[in-house]
Design an enzyme around this catalytic site. Structure first.
Site, PDB file in Angstrom:
ATOM      1  N   TYR A  21       0.839  -1.208   0.000  1.00  0.00           N
ATOM      2  CA  TYR A  21       0.000   0.000   0.000  1.00  0.00           C
ATOM      3  C   TYR A  21       0.870   1.253   0.000  1.00  0.00           C
ATOM      4  CZ  TYR A  21      -3.761   3.180   1.538  1.00  0.00           C
ATOM      5  OH  TYR A  21      -4.672   4.202   1.636  1.00  0.00           O
ATOM      6  N   ASN A  77     -14.290  -0.922  13.475  1.00  0.00           N
ATOM      7  CA  ASN A  77     -14.116  -2.050  14.398  1.00  0.00           C
ATOM      8  C   ASN A  77     -14.649  -1.726  15.782  1.00  0.00           C
ATOM      9  OD1 ASN A  77     -13.053  -4.325  13.250  1.00  0.00           O
ATOM     10  ND2 ASN A  77     -11.168  -4.288  14.461  1.00  0.00           N
ATOM     11  N   ARG A 107      -3.827   8.709  16.268  1.00  0.00           N
ATOM     12  CA  ARG A 107      -4.311   8.980  14.915  1.00  0.00           C
ATOM     13  C   ARG A 107      -5.134  10.269  14.978  1.00  0.00           C
ATOM     14  NH1 ARG A 107      -1.253   5.416  14.245  1.00  0.00           N
ATOM     15  NH2 ARG A 107      -1.420   3.563  12.920  1.00  0.00           N
ATOM     16  N   PRO A 162       2.264   2.582  12.557  1.00  0.00           N
ATOM     17  CA  PRO A 162       2.816   3.903  12.900  1.00  0.00           C
ATOM     18  C   PRO A 162       2.424   4.328  14.328  1.00  0.00           C
ATOM     19  CG  PRO A 162       1.830   3.940  10.711  1.00  0.00           C
ATOM     20  CD  PRO A 162       1.454   2.630  11.328  1.00  0.00           C
ATOM     21  N   ARG A 209       0.393  10.014  14.317  1.00  0.00           N
ATOM     22  CA  ARG A 209       0.020  10.587  13.021  1.00  0.00           C
ATOM     23  C   ARG A 209      -0.862  11.810  13.240  1.00  0.00           C
ATOM     24  NH1 ARG A 209      -2.664   6.423   9.519  1.00  0.00           N
ATOM     25  NH2 ARG A 209      -0.665   5.531   8.944  1.00  0.00           N
TER      26      ARG A 209
HETATM   27  P1  NAD Z   1     -12.719   1.863   0.028  1.00  0.00           P
HETATM   28  O1  NAD Z   1     -12.059   0.531   0.100  1.00  0.00           O
HETATM   29  O2  NAD Z   1     -14.079   2.009   0.617  1.00  0.00           O
HETATM   30  O3  NAD Z   1     -12.775   2.387  -1.479  1.00  0.00           O
HETATM   31  C1  NAD Z   1     -11.908   1.986  -2.481  1.00  0.00           C
HETATM   32  C2  NAD Z   1     -12.721   1.672  -3.723  1.00  0.00           C
HETATM   33  O4  NAD Z   1     -11.831   1.311  -4.785  1.00  0.00           O
HETATM   34  C3  NAD Z   1     -13.684   0.501  -3.531  1.00  0.00           C
HETATM   35  O5  NAD Z   1     -14.947   0.843  -4.028  1.00  0.00           O
HETATM   36  C4  NAD Z   1     -13.047  -0.621  -4.348  1.00  0.00           C
HETATM   37  O6  NAD Z   1     -13.981  -1.571  -4.807  1.00  0.00           O
HETATM   38  C5  NAD Z   1     -12.357   0.170  -5.438  1.00  0.00           C
HETATM   39  N1  NAD Z   1     -11.242  -0.546  -6.084  1.00  0.00           N
HETATM   40  C6  NAD Z   1     -10.233  -1.218  -5.485  1.00  0.00           C
HETATM   41  N2  NAD Z   1      -9.389  -1.709  -6.399  1.00  0.00           N
HETATM   42  C7  NAD Z   1      -9.888  -1.334  -7.622  1.00  0.00           C
HETATM   43  C8  NAD Z   1      -9.472  -1.547  -8.960  1.00  0.00           C
HETATM   44  N3  NAD Z   1      -8.352  -2.256  -9.246  1.00  0.00           N
HETATM   45  N4  NAD Z   1     -10.211  -1.018  -9.953  1.00  0.00           N
HETATM   46  C9  NAD Z   1     -11.347  -0.309  -9.687  1.00  0.00           C
HETATM   47  N5  NAD Z   1     -11.786  -0.085  -8.443  1.00  0.00           N
HETATM   48  C10 NAD Z   1     -11.057  -0.582  -7.411  1.00  0.00           C
HETATM   49  O7  NAD Z   1     -11.707   2.902   0.702  1.00  0.00           O
HETATM   50  P2  NAD Z   1     -11.844   4.457   0.996  1.00  0.00           P
HETATM   51  O8  NAD Z   1     -11.575   4.637   2.430  1.00  0.00           O
HETATM   52  O9  NAD Z   1     -13.056   5.020   0.398  1.00  0.00           O
HETATM   53  O10 NAD Z   1     -10.566   5.009   0.217  1.00  0.00           O
HETATM   54  C11 NAD Z   1     -10.652   5.688  -1.030  1.00  0.00           C
HETATM   55  C12 NAD Z   1      -9.270   6.175  -1.433  1.00  0.00           C
HETATM   56  O11 NAD Z   1      -8.784   7.088  -0.443  1.00  0.00           O
HETATM   57  C13 NAD Z   1      -8.233   5.061  -1.557  1.00  0.00           C
HETATM   58  O12 NAD Z   1      -7.397   5.341  -2.658  1.00  0.00           O
HETATM   59  C14 NAD Z   1      -7.452   5.169  -0.266  1.00  0.00           C
HETATM   60  O13 NAD Z   1      -6.146   4.697  -0.423  1.00  0.00           O
HETATM   61  C15 NAD Z   1      -7.505   6.666   0.001  1.00  0.00           C
HETATM   62  N6  NAD Z   1      -7.318   6.955   1.431  1.00  0.00           N
HETATM   63  C16 NAD Z   1      -8.309   6.667   2.340  1.00  0.00           C
HETATM   64  C17 NAD Z   1      -8.097   6.933   3.678  1.00  0.00           C
HETATM   65  C18 NAD Z   1      -9.152   6.646   4.718  1.00  0.00           C
HETATM   66  O14 NAD Z   1      -8.881   6.835   5.916  1.00  0.00           O
HETATM   67  N7  NAD Z   1     -10.338   6.246   4.383  1.00  0.00           N
HETATM   68  C19 NAD Z   1      -6.871   7.463   4.113  1.00  0.00           C
HETATM   69  C20 NAD Z   1      -5.884   7.713   3.154  1.00  0.00           C
HETATM   70  C21 NAD Z   1      -6.118   7.469   1.809  1.00  0.00           C
HETATM   71  N1  UDP Z   2      -6.373  -0.524  15.901  1.00  0.00           N
HETATM   72  C1  UDP Z   2      -6.705  -1.049  17.144  1.00  0.00           C
HETATM   73  N2  UDP Z   2      -7.731  -1.941  17.213  1.00  0.00           N
HETATM   74  C2  UDP Z   2      -8.478  -2.298  16.134  1.00  0.00           C
HETATM   75  C3  UDP Z   2      -8.146  -1.742  14.868  1.00  0.00           C
HETATM   76  C4  UDP Z   2      -7.084  -0.860  14.787  1.00  0.00           C
HETATM   77  O1  UDP Z   2      -6.059  -0.743  18.162  1.00  0.00           O
HETATM   78  O2  UDP Z   2      -9.413  -3.094  16.302  1.00  0.00           O
HETATM   79  C5  UDP Z   2      -5.267   0.452  15.818  1.00  0.00           C
HETATM   80  C6  UDP Z   2      -4.208   0.119  14.784  1.00  0.00           C
HETATM   81  O3  UDP Z   2      -3.228  -0.744  15.346  1.00  0.00           O
HETATM   82  C7  UDP Z   2      -3.659   1.491  14.465  1.00  0.00           C
HETATM   83  C8  UDP Z   2      -4.869   2.402  14.604  1.00  0.00           C
HETATM   84  O4  UDP Z   2      -5.807   1.681  15.402  1.00  0.00           O
HETATM   85  O5  UDP Z   2      -2.691   1.874  15.415  1.00  0.00           O
HETATM   86  C9  UDP Z   2      -5.506   2.787  13.275  1.00  0.00           C
HETATM   87  O6  UDP Z   2      -5.717   1.616  12.536  1.00  0.00           O
HETATM   88  P1  UDP Z   2      -6.447   1.578  11.115  1.00  0.00           P
HETATM   89  O7  UDP Z   2      -6.299   0.194  10.599  1.00  0.00           O
HETATM   90  O8  UDP Z   2      -7.797   2.140  11.236  1.00  0.00           O
HETATM   91  O9  UDP Z   2      -5.638   2.611  10.207  1.00  0.00           O
HETATM   92  P2  UDP Z   2      -4.091   2.922   9.939  1.00  0.00           P
HETATM   93  O10 UDP Z   2      -3.212   2.054  10.798  1.00  0.00           O
HETATM   94  O11 UDP Z   2      -3.919   2.644   8.502  1.00  0.00           O
HETATM   95  O12 UDP Z   2      -3.977   4.339  10.316  1.00  0.00           O
END
Ligand code: NAD
Ligand code: UDP
Ligand code: UDP
Length: 316
Positions: A147, A192, A213, A276, A279
């Protein structure tokens, strides 16, 4: 002839994408939602299907796509650790081949392209809060690398298309975002904890729960993305978009238990590799370039999110 801008949202059936499609339609755009439904669902966009300006296409962005559009929001990519580690090779392909195809499309059509990057490009950061000039501390060979490195390479591709071909790029570094329509089983901390609290199960704190976070409500995030897309060509980013309010994971757990009135107890589980420790976004650039900052407090955003998961839980 097209008067309304034609906007493509890849990953549009996902959590953030579905809200983005909704807001773009509200602004009068024609929206082409492209998704392979890996983590997104038709249900997330079912309420948009009756709109004649909305179109849903099943497509995997790792394959070329030829359409005529004015703007691309490239969000396609699984975002939760459970989902992106399920098929890590496909995750890297989605970020890298997906970016190449979408940038190729942007180059041919002269569309603006916004890339959904992530705070994960900073890895386990050594500076705090994280500002965009920081290059990050990322393990290239660990379980999160598919990722993190995929997203870093997508940023590289954006800047190379910009320098080499003059493609108009906008790179948004999104920090942890939450809200309704998160996948209930995606293992992310907000979904979760809420699901565990509603089921009366133990709340699983990974490690000691002292890692932090910063949580941004989805409406704020979407507003930031649209403002970034609307900037003139001098603004390329990267720009952090997130909420600088910083909480320990233990504080989040306690808040969710209090707000749901749940009998659940907090229990400690092993900390995942490369998790991490801290953040928090420095959002000075977003404030200056976009006039944007988040407005929704964690408690208010959680209230709406808990209400959504309650409906899911009771319907199940
Ligand atoms: P999500 O998993 O709900 O959405 C991702 C979407 O992309 C899904 O609908 C999935 O089916 C689609 N997808 C995955 N692989 C694909 C492919 N190969 N072709 C076409 N579609 C595909 O996640 P989200 O939280 O809505 O995240 C959206 C974007 O924002 C992502 O790029 C993610 O990396 C980025 N992002 C999200 C967060 C967050 O906290 N939610 C944080 C940082 C970055
Ligand atoms: N985390 C946790 N319990 C859970 C799920 C996540 O303590 O049931 C913690 C995880 O280890 C991380 C933070 O919550 O430190 C955020 O996790 P998440 O997977 O949501 O996002 P990311 O690590 O990508 O920021
Ligand atoms: N591409 C696409 N749609 C388009 C234009 C290009 O999917 O409308 C794909 C194309 O198939 C190629 C990639 O984007 O694999 C990169 O395109 P570019 O023109 O930059 O590179 P080239 O085709 O020269 O390899």
């Amino acid at each position: 002839m097209h008067l309304a801008p034609r906007i493509m949202v890849t990953g549009g059936a996902g959590f953030i994408g579905s809200f983005l499609c909704e807001r773009l339609l509200d602004r009068g755009a024609e929206v082409l939602c492209v998704d392979n439904f890996f983590t997104g669902t038709r249900t997330n966009v079912a309420h948009l299907m009756g709109n004649p300006r909305f179109e849903l296409m099943r497509h995997d962005v790792t394959f070329p796509l030829f359409v005529e559009i004015d703007q691309i929001y490239n969000l396609a990519c699984p975002a939760s650790p459970i989902h992106y580690q399920f098929d890590p090779v496909q995750t890297t392909k989605t970020s890298v081949h997906g970016a190449i195809n979408m940038l190729g499309l942007a180059k041919r059509t002269k569309a603006k392209i916004l890339q959904a990057s992530t705070s994960e490009v900073y890895g386990d950061p050594e500076i705090h809060p994280q500002e965009e000039s920081y290059w990050g501390n990322v393990n290239p060979i660990g379980p999160r690398s598919c990722y993190d490195e995929g997203k870093r390479c997508a940023e590289t591709l954006c800047f190379d298309y910009h320098r080499q071909h003059g493609t108009q790029i906008k790179v948004a570094r999104i920090f942890n975002t939450y809200g309704p329509r998160m996948h209930p089983n995606d293992g992310r901390v907000v979904s979760n904890f809420i699901m565990q609290a509603l089921r009366g199960e133990d709340i699983t704190l990974y490690g000691d729960g002292q890692q932090t976070r910063s949580f941004c409500y989805v409406d704020d995030l979407v507003e930031g993305l649209i403002r970034l897309m609307d900037t003139d060509s001098s603004v390329t980013g990267p720009i952090n978009i997130g909420n600088p309010g910083e909480f320990t994971i233990r504080e989040l757990a306690e808040l969710v238990v209090e707000m749901t009135g749940s009998p659940s107890k907090l229990v400690n589980k092993p900390l995942p590799q490369d998790d991490p420790r801290k953040r928090k976004p420095d959002i000075t650039r977003a404030q200056q370039a976009l006039g944007w900052e988040p407005t929704v407090k964690l408690r208010d955003g959680l209230e709406k999110t808990i209400a959504y998961f309650k409906r899911l839980h009771e319907g199940a």
